[in-house]
Scaffold this motif. Structure first.
Motif, PDB file in Angstrom:
ATOM      1  N   THR A   1      34.566  73.363  49.165  1.00 25.02           N
ATOM      2  CA  THR A   1      35.702  74.125  49.666  1.00 25.02           C
ATOM      3  C   THR A   1      35.988  75.362  48.824  1.00 25.02           C
ATOM      4  OG1 THR A   1      37.126  72.681  48.399  1.00 25.02           O
ATOM      5  CG2 THR A   1      36.853  72.155  50.723  1.00 25.02           C
ATOM      6  N   GLN A   2      35.292  75.477  47.696  1.00 21.37           N
ATOM      7  CA  GLN A   2      35.516  76.644  46.847  1.00 21.37           C
ATOM      8  C   GLN A   2      34.186  77.218  46.409  1.00 21.37           C
ATOM      9  OE1 GLN A   2      38.106  75.026  43.765  1.00 21.37           O
ATOM     10  NE2 GLN A   2      39.722  76.315  44.597  1.00 21.37           N
ATOM     11  N   TRP A   3      34.196  78.465  45.994  1.00 20.71           N
ATOM     12  CA  TRP A   3      32.970  79.031  45.465  1.00 20.71           C
ATOM     13  C   TRP A   3      33.260  79.652  44.115  1.00 20.71           C
ATOM     14  CZ3 TRP A   3      31.808  84.568  45.358  1.00 20.71           C
ATOM     15  CH2 TRP A   3      32.860  85.358  45.798  1.00 20.71           C
ATOM     16  N   GLU A   4      32.176  79.751  43.324  1.00 19.00           N
ATOM     17  CA  GLU A   4      32.361  80.212  41.965  1.00 19.00           C
ATOM     18  C   GLU A   4      31.978  81.675  41.861  1.00 19.00           C
ATOM     19  OE1 GLU A   4      31.044  77.246  38.937  1.00 19.00           O
ATOM     20  OE2 GLU A   4      30.476  79.086  37.894  1.00 19.00           O
ATOM     21  N   PHE A   5      32.847  82.473  41.236  1.00 17.23           N
ATOM     22  CA  PHE A   5      32.527  83.874  41.048  1.00 17.23           C
ATOM     23  C   PHE A   5      32.946  84.279  39.646  1.00 17.23           C
ATOM     24  CE2 PHE A   5      33.518  88.466  41.478  1.00 17.23           C
ATOM     25  CZ  PHE A   5      32.236  88.907  41.749  1.00 17.23           C
ATOM     26  N   MET A   6      31.999  84.649  38.824  1.00 22.49           N
ATOM     27  CA  MET A   6      32.241  85.038  37.441  1.00 22.49           C
ATOM     28  C   MET A   6      33.069  83.976  36.717  1.00 22.49           C
ATOM     29  SD  MET A   6      32.642  89.110  38.145  1.00 22.49           S
ATOM     30  CE  MET A   6      33.458  89.535  36.663  1.00 22.49           C
ATOM     31  N   GLY A   7      32.625  82.729  36.880  1.00 18.93           N
ATOM     32  CA  GLY A   7      33.240  81.641  36.148  1.00 18.93           C
ATOM     33  C   GLY A   7      34.555  81.152  36.702  1.00 18.93           C
ATOM     34  N   ARG A   8      35.012  81.756  37.849  1.00 11.66           N
ATOM     35  CA  ARG A   8      36.273  81.294  38.407  1.00 11.66           C
ATOM     36  C   ARG A   8      36.045  80.659  39.776  1.00 11.66           C
ATOM     37  NH1 ARG A   8      40.372  86.114  38.372  1.00 11.66           N
ATOM     38  NH2 ARG A   8      38.398  87.273  38.396  1.00 11.66           N
ATOM     39  N   GLN A   9      36.871  79.673  40.081  1.00 11.50           N
ATOM     40  CA  GLN A   9      36.787  79.024  41.381  1.00 11.50           C
ATOM     41  C   GLN A   9      37.668  79.789  42.360  1.00 11.50           C
ATOM     42  OE1 GLN A   9      34.974  76.143  42.240  1.00 11.50           O
ATOM     43  NE2 GLN A   9      33.981  76.459  40.266  1.00 11.50           N
ATOM     44  N   LEU A  10      37.079  80.267  43.455  1.00 20.00           N
ATOM     45  CA  LEU A  10      37.858  81.016  44.441  1.00 20.00           C
ATOM     46  C   LEU A  10      37.815  80.302  45.788  1.00 20.00           C
ATOM     47  CD1 LEU A  10      36.552  84.577  43.547  1.00 20.00           C
ATOM     48  CD2 LEU A  10      38.821  83.644  43.048  1.00 20.00           C
ATOM     49  N   PRO A  11      38.884  80.434  46.574  1.00 22.00           N
ATOM     50  CA  PRO A  11      38.860  79.802  47.902  1.00 22.00           C
ATOM     51  C   PRO A  11      37.883  80.521  48.828  1.00 22.00           C
ATOM     52  CG  PRO A  11      40.833  81.125  47.630  1.00 22.00           C
ATOM     53  CD  PRO A  11      40.143  81.120  46.300  1.00 22.00           C
ATOM     54  N   LEU A  12      37.358  79.785  49.795  1.00 25.91           N
ATOM     55  CA  LEU A  12      36.428  80.380  50.749  1.00 25.91           C
ATOM     56  C   LEU A  12      37.196  81.095  51.857  1.00 25.91           C
ATOM     57  CD1 LEU A  12      33.829  77.515  50.903  1.00 25.91           C
ATOM     58  CD2 LEU A  12      33.422  79.849  50.102  1.00 25.91           C
ATOM     59  N   THR A  13      36.468  81.920  52.626  1.00 25.58           N
ATOM     60  CA  THR A  13      37.135  82.732  53.648  1.00 25.58           C
ATOM     61  C   THR A  13      37.416  81.955  54.932  1.00 25.58           C
ATOM     62  OG1 THR A  13      35.008  83.433  54.514  1.00 25.58           O
ATOM     63  CG2 THR A  13      36.026  84.825  52.835  1.00 25.58           C
ATOM     64  N   GLY A  14      36.665  80.885  55.168  1.00 26.84           N
ATOM     65  CA  GLY A  14      36.821  80.154  56.423  1.00 26.84           C
ATOM     66  C   GLY A  14      35.886  80.682  57.501  1.00 26.84           C
ATOM     67  N   MET A  15      35.292  81.860  57.243  1.00 27.01           N
ATOM     68  CA  MET A  15      34.279  82.374  58.176  1.00 27.01           C
ATOM     69  C   MET A  15      32.945  81.859  57.683  1.00 27.01           C
ATOM     70  SD  MET A  15      35.565  86.204  58.773  1.00 27.01           S
ATOM     71  CE  MET A  15      37.302  86.564  58.672  1.00 27.01           C
ATOM     72  N   ILE A  16      32.306  81.039  58.493  1.00 24.64           N
ATOM     73  CA  ILE A  16      31.212  80.232  57.988  1.00 24.64           C
ATOM     74  C   ILE A  16      29.983  81.042  57.606  1.00 24.64           C
ATOM     75  CG2 ILE A  16      30.132  79.623  60.186  1.00 24.64           C
ATOM     76  CD1 ILE A  16      30.381  76.645  58.937  1.00 24.64           C
ATOM     77  N   THR A  17      29.708  82.120  58.326  1.00 25.13           N
ATOM     78  CA  THR A  17      28.537  82.922  57.955  1.00 25.13           C
ATOM     79  C   THR A  17      28.782  83.649  56.641  1.00 25.13           C
ATOM     80  OG1 THR A  17      29.359  84.630  59.439  1.00 25.13           O
ATOM     81  CG2 THR A  17      27.563  83.276  60.246  1.00 25.13           C
ATOM     82  N   VAL A  18      30.036  83.991  56.369  1.00 28.79           N
ATOM     83  CA  VAL A  18      30.366  84.636  55.085  1.00 28.79           C
ATOM     84  C   VAL A  18      30.325  83.606  53.967  1.00 28.79           C
ATOM     85  CG1 VAL A  18      32.131  85.924  53.833  1.00 28.79           C
ATOM     86  CG2 VAL A  18      31.812  86.323  56.281  1.00 28.79           C
ATOM     87  N   ASP A  19      30.953  82.464  54.223  1.00 29.83           N
ATOM     88  CA  ASP A  19      31.040  81.415  53.202  1.00 29.83           C
ATOM     89  C   ASP A  19      29.669  80.936  52.729  1.00 29.83           C
ATOM     90  OD1 ASP A  19      33.697  81.575  53.317  1.00 29.83           O
ATOM     91  OD2 ASP A  19      34.010  79.746  54.490  1.00 29.83           O
ATOM     92  N   THR A  20      28.770  80.710  53.690  1.00 24.73           N
ATOM     93  CA  THR A  20      27.459  80.199  53.304  1.00 24.73           C
ATOM     94  C   THR A  20      26.736  81.201  52.421  1.00 24.73           C
ATOM     95  OG1 THR A  20      26.713  80.991  55.448  1.00 24.73           O
ATOM     96  CG2 THR A  20      27.063  78.635  55.245  1.00 24.73           C
ATOM     97  N   LEU A  21      26.951  82.496  52.679  1.00 23.53           N
ATOM     98  CA  LEU A  21      26.325  83.513  51.838  1.00 23.53           C
ATOM     99  C   LEU A  21      26.969  83.558  50.459  1.00 23.53           C
ATOM    100  CD1 LEU A  21      25.648  86.469  54.300  1.00 23.53           C
ATOM    101  CD2 LEU A  21      24.029  84.860  53.319  1.00 23.53           C
ATOM    102  N   LEU A  22      28.317  83.417  50.413  1.00 22.90           N
ATOM    103  CA  LEU A  22      29.015  83.411  49.131  1.00 22.90           C
ATOM    104  C   LEU A  22      28.520  82.257  48.275  1.00 22.90           C
ATOM    105  CD1 LEU A  22      32.729  84.181  50.113  1.00 22.90           C
ATOM    106  CD2 LEU A  22      31.072  85.708  49.061  1.00 22.90           C
ATOM    107  N   LEU A  23      28.249  81.136  48.932  1.00 24.28           N
ATOM    108  CA  LEU A  23      27.788  79.961  48.199  1.00 24.28           C
ATOM    109  C   LEU A  23      26.298  80.038  47.891  1.00 24.28           C
ATOM    110  CD1 LEU A  23      29.709  77.328  50.309  1.00 24.28           C
ATOM    111  CD2 LEU A  23      30.100  77.768  47.895  1.00 24.28           C
TER     112      LEU A  23
END
Lengths: 347, 332
Positions: free
Chosen positions: A180-202
């Motif tokens: 439900t979250q993704w990591e960016f520069m050592g921080r946990q951030l919430p996902l966007t809920g848009m699945i094509t974006v989220d899968t890329l972020l992850l």
């Protein structure tokens, strides 16, 4: 400065409309048959229990108190908790979950419409009255005439049932689990809920491919209408523009026909097309209701259908108001863009 | 979309305002609705538009089919389940399977009912409820639009701001929310009621725009100066001049009404279970045949629906082109 005043004036005009919208939604739900207290308490509850729930919901208060309360809640975007479809969950979080799903679908649909519709419209206008033109026009009219709840099932039959190359419903393979979250520069951030974006972020490309395969048919189906409408608008706008004096001037100066059409014609012809892209956003949201139902995508559209079906009034209120707000804001942005592109509008 | 559709005031000058110089012959030719229609370039333009004629033919054909189905088929027989009779459920169309080619032309559905007959009856339901929806919203919208334009000021503001509120919703969503007000037993009628409210503002906008243009013309002032009453001015002078854009809007809206009625039925907020309406047949077809490849359950109702809507869109498009002849010249 004039344009800032134009924007402020439009924003101010929005207030009475939104007030009216909220009033209408309040009226609709109070006119609707069915007793919310009975729905929450359940069919087997005693009359006392139902009355108790009714008091807790504040439904025994005078109507005008409920109305003022509702307006205050609506202004803070607080619609209480869902009665039945996501029992007990705050409506706000239901909307936060489902809205990105619908926006994602609408954006892909609109992109399909823009990238297919605009070239088709230009082609049709440049070759007016040719076979290509007639084919495009009939195609566009058919696109407007074919209902989503027919084109959707037909595509499912062809690509999922018979050919088996695309999934029938849902947003992603059920075997794939996403955090439900993704990591960016050592921080946990919430996902966007848009699945094509989220899968890329992850960085999950397997999941991205699965999500894209799930989205392909719904986007196409919801985009058919946009494609048809945009190509029609592009064509007629192009035909209008090429008759203007400046086009003749450009040609008289010795500029080639193709360059004139692209440089002077196309850019000016885009103005009304931008408007139609915005205006038709509402149709797109309506289309999302049908597309999500056909493809079993759990977005705002399917949520509204389920909420109305099970008299889940807080969810209905929240989702319908969100849609109206979204629609109104998009219309406003279109108006402002239009005023910017064509300053005569601002008068 | 564009409220200020210009009207063609040249071709149908309102009667009673002609000058003395006008010859008697000319007046006789343009007298009466049909006389004026025959004399108008609009109709000849329309009939020379091949696509519009195709559209008109589709509509007329569907209307014939609809009336035929209405009087030949028994609605009860089409509604009730026929499971348990000698007819099998979900049999493919006769021309595919081993049966005689004309046995169940469109196959049978999950309740063993003949899809062909149900589809034809669906045409009747679509056209009947579509006509009611479009007629009522046209009449309401035209009245509100003309009243708003003529009285202006407060009346105009109240009417048009109310219309703005209704226009602030995506149309299918407003229809969905409104459907919730009406009791389930009303079936398709509650879809009709909801859609009427959804469409009315569109007509009001178009008509108000057209009426405002007409009201600026001097002959309206002249008739008022001659002592004409408000209703007379509105009915004799303003209304006829708004008819052109209204007719186009109605025709295009007809297609939309048929789709939206079917959409509401498809989502479960329209026709009651068993009714042979295209939207409901589609939704049942999707539930019962989509994953098993029984395509005929959903294919035929959707095909008829799409063809009918295409007919109205072709005709409406042709009408719009005929009213706006600039669109017809070729470019170099």
């Amino acid at each position: 400065m004039a344009s800032l005043r134009f924007v402020l004036k439009r924003l101010l005009l929005l207030v009475p409309v939104l007030f009216g919208v909220a009033t209408l939604v309040f009226a609709i739900l109070h006119l609707a048959p069915g007793d919310p207290a009975r729905i929450i308490a359940g069919q087997r509850a005693s009359t006392e229990q139902v009355n108790q729930v009714r008091r807790e919901l504040g439904l025994t208060r005078p109507l005008y108190v409920q109305y003022v309360d509702f307006l205050w809640d609506a202004a803070r975007f607080d619609f209480g908790q869902s009665y039945s479809i996501s029992q007990g969950a705050p409506v706000r979080s239901v909307i936060a979950d489902r809205l990105p799903v619908t926006i994602e679908l609408a954006v892909y649909g609109q992109l399909a419409g823009i990238f297919i519709g605009i070239p088709l419209g230009v082609l049709s206008a440049v070759k007016q009255d040719s076979a290509t033109d007639h084919l495009t026009r009939v195609g566009a009219l058919s696109g407007i005439s074919i209902p989503i709840f027919w084109s959707g099932p037909l595509l499912i039959l062809l690509f999922a049932t018979y050919l088996g190359v695309l999934p029938t419903s849902g947003r992603i393979d059920s075997t794939l689990f996403l955090p439900t979250q993704w990591e960016f520069m050592g921080r946990q951030l919430p996902l966007t809920g848009m699945i094509t974006v989220d899968t890329l972020l992850l960085g999950r490309f397997d999941a991205f491919v699965s999500a894209a395969r799930h989205l392909l048919m719904p986007s196409l189906v919801i985009g058919i209408y946009s494609t048809a409408l945009i190509s029609r608008m592009m064509r007629s706008s192009m035909l209008e523009v090429v008759r203007q004096d400046y086009m003749r001037t450009a040609r008289a100066k010795g500029q080639g026909a193709k360059i004139t059409v692209m440089k002077h014609g196309f850019r000016n012809a885009l103005i009304p097309v931008v408007t139609i892209i915005g205006i038709q956003f509402g149709t797109l949201l309506g289309g999302a209701v049908l597309t999500e139902t056909v493809f079993g995508i759990n977005g705002m559209g399917l949520t509204i259908v389920r909420a109305i079906g099970s008299s889940d009034y807080p969810v209905v209120q929240g989702t319908v108001l969100t849609f109206a707000l979204l629609f109104t804001l998009v219309t406003l942005v279109v108006d402002i863009t239009y005023g910017y592109l064509d300053p005569r509008i601002q008068q | 979309m564009n409220a200020d559709t210009p009207t063609d005031t040249e071709t149908d000058a309102p009667p009673g305002t002609g000058t003395e110089a006008e010859s008697g012959v000319d007046r006789r030719e343009t007298r009466g609705f049909f006389g004026r229609l025959r004399a108008s370039p609009f109709l000849s333009d329309l009939l020379s538009n091949r696509l519009a004629v195709v559209g008109l033919s589709i509509i007329v054909g569907m209307a014939v089919v609809a009336v035929y189905a209405r009087f030949v088929y028994d609605l009860n027989a089409l509604t009730q389940s026929r499971l348990g009779t000698e007819v099998a459920d979900r049999t493919p169309p006769g021309w595919i399977g081993p049966a005689a080619w004309n046995q169940h032309l469109f196959g049978t559905d999950a309740a063993a009912r003949d899809i062909y007959k149900r589809c034809l009856y669906g045409a009747w339901l679509a056209l009947k409820f579509g006509t009611i929806t479009v007629t009522v919203s046209t009449v309401l919208g035209v009245s509100l639009g003309i009243i708003a334009a003529y009285y202006g000021d407060v009346t105009d503001n109240v009417v048009m701001r109310t219309m703005d509120v209704l226009l602030a919703f995506p149309s299918l969503l407003l229809a969905l929310a409104l459907v919730a007000i009406f009791p389930r037993e009303l079936g398709l009628w509650r879809a009709v009621a909801a859609l009427t409210l959804v469409y009315t503002p569109r007509f009001a906008r178009v008509v108000r725009g057209a009426a405002l243009t007409v009201l600026e013309d001097e002959y309206v002032d002249a008739t008022v100066a001659l002592g004409a009453t408000d209703p007379r001015v509105l009915a004799r002078h303003v209304l006829p001049n708004t008819l052109a854009p209204v007719t186009v809007q109605s025709t295009l809206n007809f297609g939309l009404a048929i789709i939206d009625l079917a959409a509401l039925s498809f989502l479960g907020f329209g026709a009651q279970a068993g009714t042979p309406s295209w939207g409901l047949m589609l939704s049942r077809g999707v539930d019962n045949g989509l994953l098993t490849g029984k395509w005929w359950l959903s294919f035929f109702p959707g095909l008829l629906l799409a063809v009918t809507v295409l007919g109205f869109n072709l005709l409406g498009d042709g009408m719009r082109d005929a009213l706006d002849p600039r669109m017809r010249e070729a470019i170099d």
